[in-house]
Scaffold this motif. Structure first.
Motif, short mmCIF file in Angstrom:
data_model
loop_
_atom_site.label_atom_id
_atom_site.label_comp_id
_atom_site.label_asym_id
_atom_site.label_seq_id
_atom_site.Cartn_x
_atom_site.Cartn_y
_atom_site.Cartn_z
N VAL A 37 9.00 40.63 -4.97
CA VAL A 37 9.92 40.06 -4.13
C VAL A 37 9.95 40.77 -2.75
O VAL A 37 9.95 42.06 -2.56
N LEU A 45 16.02 37.49 -0.21
CA LEU A 45 15.25 37.95 -1.28
C LEU A 45 14.23 36.40 -1.41
O LEU A 45 14.54 35.39 -1.33
N TRP A 47 10.64 35.47 -3.78
CA TRP A 47 9.88 35.59 -4.72
C TRP A 47 8.28 35.45 -4.42
O TRP A 47 8.20 34.25 -3.57
N ARG A 61 3.99 32.26 -5.47
CA ARG A 61 4.44 31.14 -4.77
C ARG A 61 3.41 30.48 -3.93
O ARG A 61 2.71 31.11 -3.11
#
Lengths: 120, 110
Positions: A37, A45, A47, A61
């Motif tokens: 993260v 935050l 991910w 991601r």
């Protein structure tokens, strides 16, 4: 006691490579996903991706795909996050975290964070 | 898929505060929601998982719920203490199983 211990702060120049680590203890490392993260200065935050050390299955991601590499070494219960060419915009705190279980897509334990500063 | 939280909330010690987390699409009730607390200068800690479950060690002053009618999750903190002052993030995931965090809510206890 479950612990995730991350490597120390880093100061790098743009274009340099970097690999930071996250060592798990107190549980069977191969049985739990480890995620990364990002937290940019003063921001929330984000991910980045996640790895299952048992078979090294990795998911990213989309916005981080190709920009970072997540890996794991089962033999020393350590997950890694690496860059081949850092940018100033990579300056952030990076946290690793353990996913609860195969069903719950959230984190139960967090590392203390690694501050990465990229500056010329 | 996005999760929207209020930027900030404030309340007095001893009172109750609720922080909302609204899903942008689909049903927030379809995927579990977690809540994390982050005090300044510290790593996040998990306060609620699977919508309303508390990890061991988290006081029962913290509770989570889902409201399908508003497509929202909520974190409620009762009996507020000054130590509860922190940033709170909700988290769920999208149809691709990619984790999504809300933008965070700064709780001030004054």
């Amino acid at each position: 006691e479950v612990q995730l211990v991350q490597s120390g702060a880093e100061v790098k120049k743009p274009g340099e490579s970097l690999k930071i680590s996250c060592k798990g203890s107190g549980y069977r490392f191969t049985n739990y996903w480890i995620g990364w993260v990002r937290q940019m200065p003063g921001k929330g935050l984000e991910w980045m991706g996640i790895i299952y050390p048992g078979d090294s299955e990795t998911r990213y991601r989309p916005s981080f795909q190709g920009l970072v590499t997540i890996s794991a070494d089962r033999s020393n219960s350590t997950a890694y996050l690496q860059w081949s060419s850092l940018k100033a915009s990579d300056t952030a705190i990076y946290y690793c975290a353990r996913r609860f279980n195969a069903v719950t897509m959230g984190f139960d334990y967090w590392g203390q964070g690694t501050l990465v500063t990229v500056s010329s | 898929f996005m999760l929207t939280q209020p930027h900030s909330v404030s309340e007095s010690p001893g009172k109750t505060v609720t922080i909302s987390c609204t899903g942008s699409s689909g049903s927030i009730a379809s995927n579990y929601v977690q809540w994390y607390q982050q005090r300044p200068g510290s790593a996040p800690t998990t306060m609620i998982y699977e919508d309303n479950q508390r990890p061991s060690g988290v006081p029962d002053r913290f509770s989570g719920s889902i409201d399908s009618s508003s497509n929202s999750a909520s974190l409620t903190i009762s009996g507020l203490k000054t130590e509860d002052e922190a940033e709170y993030y909700c988290q769920s995931y999208d149809s691709s199983k990619h984790l999504v965090f809300g933008g965070g809510t700064k709780l001030t206890v004054l």
